[in-house]
Scaffold this active site. Structure first.
Site, PDB file in Angstrom:
ATOM      1  N   CYS A   4     -23.648 -42.564  -8.245  1.00 35.24           N
ATOM      2  CA  CYS A   4     -22.918 -43.480  -7.528  1.00 35.24           C
ATOM      3  C   CYS A   4     -21.975 -43.387  -7.805  1.00 35.24           C
ATOM      4  O   CYS A   4     -21.115 -43.764  -8.419  1.00 35.24           O
ATOM      5  CB  CYS A   4     -23.984 -44.800  -7.194  1.00 35.24           C
ATOM      6  SG  CYS A   4     -24.051 -45.510  -5.300  1.00 35.24           S
ATOM      7  N   ASP A  15     -31.800 -53.850 -10.237  1.00 35.58           N
ATOM      8  CA  ASP A  15     -29.843 -53.337 -10.336  1.00 35.58           C
ATOM      9  C   ASP A  15     -30.317 -55.304 -10.593  1.00 35.58           C
ATOM     10  O   ASP A  15     -30.557 -56.281 -11.208  1.00 35.58           O
ATOM     11  CB  ASP A  15     -28.787 -53.663  -9.170  1.00 35.58           C
ATOM     12  CG  ASP A  15     -27.635 -53.598 -10.335  1.00 35.58           C
ATOM     13  OD1 ASP A  15     -27.406 -53.054 -10.853  1.00 35.58           O
ATOM     14  OD2 ASP A  15     -26.606 -53.150  -8.900  1.00 35.58           O
TER      15      ASP A  15
END
Length: 219
Positions: free
Chosen positions: A8, A131
């Site tokens: 990412c 996360d």
């Protein structure tokens, strides 16, 4: 089921090409101005063209309005929207209906109580991304390079595919996968030499380590 590896916060043609050639399944592009990984729409358009279906393109947004999502659709036409803000279940449903794309909802985790939101999101999202919860004074929700307690996901009964992110790197990705049983991993700061600056060698090392852990688990 094969492991999904997502890189990412890609922002240059060189590092995107490295991720694609190394076998990333998903490549993520950040559209969130406070992030050092933020892309302009034009840059997103250019990088999207480079992917050429070699991986799934993921557009990361944070509490984005419809106009912003419209612009991202026009520039990148992502395969998946990654919603990294405080989007409600109703907002997820709205985005899926309006834009016709799967959504991956990021769930910040610090304690077991953070998992209470899962049933609602799991009813609508196509994938969950766990996360690390950002500190209270943080200016952005992710990409801060800190892992959470992976043991919180042990014995998780979630019918939806899920991925793990937060503080991952080549050195700990195997352990994260072993503990969480996740079907995918997502890395950003763990393959950087400085905030927002991806390092090709670190990208390759991370993908190698993730794939090696999968091969061990299959044996």
């Amino acid at each position: 089921m094969s492991l999904l590896v997502k890189i990412c916060g890609l922002s240059t043609r060189e590092t995107l090409e490295t991720a694609l050639e190394a076998g990333a399944d998903m490549v993520g592009f950040v559209f969130f101005p406070p992030s050092p990984r933020h892309l302009s729409l034009e840059a997103g358009r250019d990088l999207g063209r480079q992917v050429k279906r070699r991986a799934l393109t993921v557009a990361l947004t944070v509490d984005a309005d419809d106009a912003t999502l419209d612009n991202i659709m026009d520039a990148l036409s992502p395969d998946i929207f990654q919603l990294h803000g405080k989007e409600s279940v109703a907002r997820l449903r709205d985005i899926k209906q309006k834009f016709g794309r799967p959504v991956m909802k990021a769930v910040p985790v610090a304690t077991a109580s953070d998992l209470a939101v899962l049933p609602g999101y799991a009813a609508v999202a196509d994938r969950i991304l766990f996360d690390a919860r950002a500190p209270k004074d943080a200016t952005r929700p992710g990409g801060l390079g800190e892992p959470f307690d992976w043991h919180l996901l042990e014995n998780l009964d979630l019918k939806l595919p899920y991925m793990v992110s937060g503080g991952l790197d080549a050195g700990n990705v195997a352990e994260a996968l072993r503990v969480t049983g996740a079907g995918g991993v997502d890395v950003s700061s763990g393959v950087e030499s400085a905030p927002g600056v991806k390092a090709p060698e670190l990208i390759k090392a991370f993908i190698r380590a993730a794939r090696a852990s999968q091969e061990l688990s299959v044996r």
